[in-house]
Design a protein around this motif. Structure first.
Motif, PDB file in Angstrom:
ATOM      1  N   ILE A  95       2.996   5.220  -2.409  1.00  0.00           N
ATOM      2  CA  ILE A  95       2.588   6.028  -3.558  1.00  0.00           C
ATOM      3  C   ILE A  95       1.659   7.092  -2.986  1.00  0.00           C
ATOM      4  O   ILE A  95       0.678   6.775  -2.326  1.00  0.00           O
ATOM      5  CB  ILE A  95       1.865   5.196  -4.621  1.00  0.00           C
ATOM      6  CG1 ILE A  95       2.792   4.119  -5.195  1.00  0.00           C
ATOM      7  CG2 ILE A  95       1.344   6.110  -5.741  1.00  0.00           C
ATOM      8  CD1 ILE A  95       2.114   3.147  -6.146  1.00  0.00           C
ATOM      9  N   ARG A  96       2.013   8.360  -3.246  1.00  0.00           N
ATOM     10  CA  ARG A  96       1.214   9.473  -2.740  1.00  0.00           C
ATOM     11  C   ARG A  96       0.752  10.332  -3.911  1.00  0.00           C
ATOM     12  O   ARG A  96       1.484  10.502  -4.875  1.00  0.00           O
ATOM     13  CB  ARG A  96       2.041  10.331  -1.781  1.00  0.00           C
ATOM     14  CG  ARG A  96       2.450   9.626  -0.522  1.00  0.00           C
ATOM     15  CD  ARG A  96       3.377  10.504   0.339  1.00  0.00           C
ATOM     16  NE  ARG A  96       3.705   9.864   1.589  1.00  0.00           N
ATOM     17  CZ  ARG A  96       4.735   9.016   1.747  1.00  0.00           C
ATOM     18  NH1 ARG A  96       5.532   8.729   0.739  1.00  0.00           N
ATOM     19  NH2 ARG A  96       4.964   8.474   2.929  1.00  0.00           N
ATOM     20  N   ALA A  97      -0.442  10.891  -3.786  1.00  0.00           N
ATOM     21  CA  ALA A  97      -0.950  11.835  -4.779  1.00  0.00           C
ATOM     22  C   ALA A  97      -1.064  13.206  -4.115  1.00  0.00           C
ATOM     23  O   ALA A  97      -1.521  13.316  -2.978  1.00  0.00           O
ATOM     24  CB  ALA A  97      -2.306  11.386  -5.302  1.00  0.00           C
ATOM     25  N   PHE A  98      -0.646  14.244  -4.853  1.00  0.00           N
ATOM     26  CA  PHE A  98      -0.691  15.612  -4.347  1.00  0.00           C
ATOM     27  C   PHE A  98      -1.528  16.486  -5.269  1.00  0.00           C
ATOM     28  O   PHE A  98      -1.357  16.456  -6.490  1.00  0.00           O
ATOM     29  CB  PHE A  98       0.721  16.215  -4.269  1.00  0.00           C
ATOM     30  CG  PHE A  98       1.581  15.603  -3.214  1.00  0.00           C
ATOM     31  CD1 PHE A  98       1.646  16.150  -1.945  1.00  0.00           C
ATOM     32  CD2 PHE A  98       2.343  14.476  -3.496  1.00  0.00           C
ATOM     33  CE1 PHE A  98       2.451  15.582  -0.970  1.00  0.00           C
ATOM     34  CE2 PHE A  98       3.151  13.903  -2.531  1.00  0.00           C
ATOM     35  CZ  PHE A  98       3.206  14.453  -1.263  1.00  0.00           C
ATOM     36  N   LYS A  99      -2.404  17.274  -4.680  1.00  0.00           N
ATOM     37  CA  LYS A  99      -3.110  18.358  -5.362  1.00  0.00           C
ATOM     38  C   LYS A  99      -2.462  19.621  -4.832  1.00  0.00           C
ATOM     39  O   LYS A  99      -2.650  19.967  -3.661  1.00  0.00           O
ATOM     40  CB  LYS A  99      -4.597  18.303  -5.043  1.00  0.00           C
ATOM     41  CG  LYS A  99      -5.425  19.448  -5.577  1.00  0.00           C
ATOM     42  CD  LYS A  99      -5.645  19.418  -7.061  1.00  0.00           C
ATOM     43  CE  LYS A  99      -6.661  18.381  -7.460  1.00  0.00           C
ATOM     44  NZ  LYS A  99      -6.759  18.226  -8.897  1.00  0.00           N
ATOM     45  N   ALA A 100      -1.640  20.258  -5.656  1.00  0.00           N
ATOM     46  CA  ALA A 100      -0.764  21.339  -5.196  1.00  0.00           C
ATOM     47  C   ALA A 100       0.124  20.754  -4.091  1.00  0.00           C
ATOM     48  O   ALA A 100       0.666  19.667  -4.272  1.00  0.00           O
ATOM     49  CB  ALA A 100      -1.543  22.562  -4.768  1.00  0.00           C
ATOM     50  N   GLU A 101       0.246  21.421  -2.937  1.00  0.00           N
ATOM     51  CA  GLU A 101       1.089  20.901  -1.859  1.00  0.00           C
ATOM     52  C   GLU A 101       0.364  19.910  -0.958  1.00  0.00           C
ATOM     53  O   GLU A 101       0.964  19.332  -0.053  1.00  0.00           O
ATOM     54  CB  GLU A 101       1.605  22.048  -0.973  1.00  0.00           C
ATOM     55  CG  GLU A 101       2.535  23.007  -1.668  1.00  0.00           C
ATOM     56  CD  GLU A 101       1.781  24.151  -2.335  1.00  0.00           C
ATOM     57  OE1 GLU A 101       0.552  24.237  -2.184  1.00  0.00           O
ATOM     58  OE2 GLU A 101       2.426  24.930  -3.038  1.00  0.00           O
ATOM     59  N   ASN A 102      -0.909  19.714  -1.184  1.00  0.00           N
ATOM     60  CA  ASN A 102      -1.731  18.919  -0.278  1.00  0.00           C
ATOM     61  C   ASN A 102      -1.812  17.455  -0.690  1.00  0.00           C
ATOM     62  O   ASN A 102      -2.178  17.153  -1.830  1.00  0.00           O
ATOM     63  CB  ASN A 102      -3.144  19.498  -0.206  1.00  0.00           C
ATOM     64  CG  ASN A 102      -3.132  20.945   0.201  1.00  0.00           C
ATOM     65  OD1 ASN A 102      -2.469  21.310   1.163  1.00  0.00           O
ATOM     66  ND2 ASN A 102      -3.848  21.775  -0.531  1.00  0.00           N
ATOM     67  N   GLU A 106      -2.682   8.218   0.040  1.00  0.00           N
ATOM     68  CA  GLU A 106      -1.467   7.403   0.141  1.00  0.00           C
ATOM     69  C   GLU A 106      -1.845   5.951  -0.065  1.00  0.00           C
ATOM     70  O   GLU A 106      -2.892   5.507   0.403  1.00  0.00           O
ATOM     71  CB  GLU A 106      -0.835   7.511   1.528  1.00  0.00           C
ATOM     72  CG  GLU A 106      -0.245   8.829   1.869  1.00  0.00           C
ATOM     73  CD  GLU A 106       0.473   8.774   3.218  1.00  0.00           C
ATOM     74  OE1 GLU A 106       1.356   9.611   3.410  1.00  0.00           O
ATOM     75  OE2 GLU A 106       0.166   7.899   4.050  1.00  0.00           O
ATOM     76  N   ILE A 107      -0.987   5.236  -0.772  1.00  0.00           N
ATOM     77  CA  ILE A 107      -1.160   3.799  -0.977  1.00  0.00           C
ATOM     78  C   ILE A 107       0.142   3.132  -0.578  1.00  0.00           C
ATOM     79  O   ILE A 107       1.214   3.541  -1.013  1.00  0.00           O
ATOM     80  CB  ILE A 107      -1.444   3.472  -2.458  1.00  0.00           C
ATOM     81  CG1 ILE A 107      -2.711   4.166  -2.938  1.00  0.00           C
ATOM     82  CG2 ILE A 107      -1.523   1.971  -2.672  1.00  0.00           C
ATOM     83  CD1 ILE A 107      -2.896   4.126  -4.440  1.00  0.00           C
ATOM     84  N   SER A 108       0.061   2.096   0.235  1.00  0.00           N
ATOM     85  CA  SER A 108       1.249   1.350   0.634  1.00  0.00           C
ATOM     86  C   SER A 108       1.452   0.180  -0.321  1.00  0.00           C
ATOM     87  O   SER A 108       0.516  -0.558  -0.617  1.00  0.00           O
ATOM     88  CB  SER A 108       1.081   0.839   2.060  1.00  0.00           C
ATOM     89  OG  SER A 108       2.226   0.125   2.454  1.00  0.00           O
ATOM     90  N   GLU A 109       2.679   0.019  -0.805  1.00  0.00           N
ATOM     91  CA  GLU A 109       3.032  -1.102  -1.673  1.00  0.00           C
ATOM     92  C   GLU A 109       4.004  -2.026  -0.947  1.00  0.00           C
ATOM     93  O   GLU A 109       4.358  -1.792   0.193  1.00  0.00           O
ATOM     94  CB  GLU A 109       3.607  -0.594  -2.997  1.00  0.00           C
ATOM     95  CG  GLU A 109       2.559  -0.205  -4.012  1.00  0.00           C
ATOM     96  CD  GLU A 109       1.655  -1.357  -4.420  1.00  0.00           C
ATOM     97  OE1 GLU A 109       2.079  -2.521  -4.343  1.00  0.00           O
ATOM     98  OE2 GLU A 109       0.513  -1.094  -4.807  1.00  0.00           O
TER      99      GLU A 109
END
Length: 157
Positions: A95-102, A106-109
């Motif tokens: 699971i990744r979070a993006f602020k614009a392209e950045n 990251e969280i591993s499940e």
């Protein structure tokens, strides 16, 4: 609506197509919302290791890469700055979070992410293809449970 390699934006009130767009990277998920730094909402398309954003004219206004095929998306303000980040689940169990392209985090499940749903403000729920369900507040997992059955859908009210 999405098919394997295209999207169709439709205006139900006017009963008319808004645009049709071929998506060479594939169209696995759709989301509609604001990407940080853009003042108009976009159709967000998660594909094969990429995320694209299109305006109402089908112009690509956003593009970035992910670690694997995108399998789920939602918007959630995980850092409490008043602007929702794009949360992306993928086949590589991330699971990744993006602020614009950045990338913001990251969280591993434990399995492929198949559902992401905003609950409120900085909370989001997830479902995995191994039957697990869980909730995050910001970057911290609050709980998770492993169901005996495959998760088919997740909705939060």
């Amino acid at each position: 609506m999405a098919s394997q390699n295209s999207v169709l934006a439709y205006d139900a009130e006017r009963n008319a197509d808004v645009f049709y767009k071929e998506i060479p990277d594939g169209a696995n998920t759709l989301e509609f919302g604001y990407i940080h730094g853009n003042n108009k909402p976009m159709l967000i398309v998660g594909g094969n290791c990429s995320i694209q954003g299109f305006d109402e004219e089908a112009e690509e206004k956003f593009w970035t890469v992910t670690g694997d095929n995108v399998s789920a998306t939602c918007f959630c303000d995980i850092n409490n700055d008043g602007h929702p980040e794009l949360i992306v689940g993928s086949d590589d169990y991330m699971i990744r979070a993006f602020k614009a392209e950045n990338p913001v985090f990251e969280i591993s499940e434990a399995s492929k992410i198949i559902h992401l749903v905003t609950i409120k403000e900085n909370y989001f729920a997830y479902g995995l293809d191994n039957g697990s369900l869980g909730v995050y507040k910001e970057k911290q997992r609050l709980w998770r449970v492993k169901a005996k059955h495959k998760v088919v859908s997740v909705v939060c009210v």
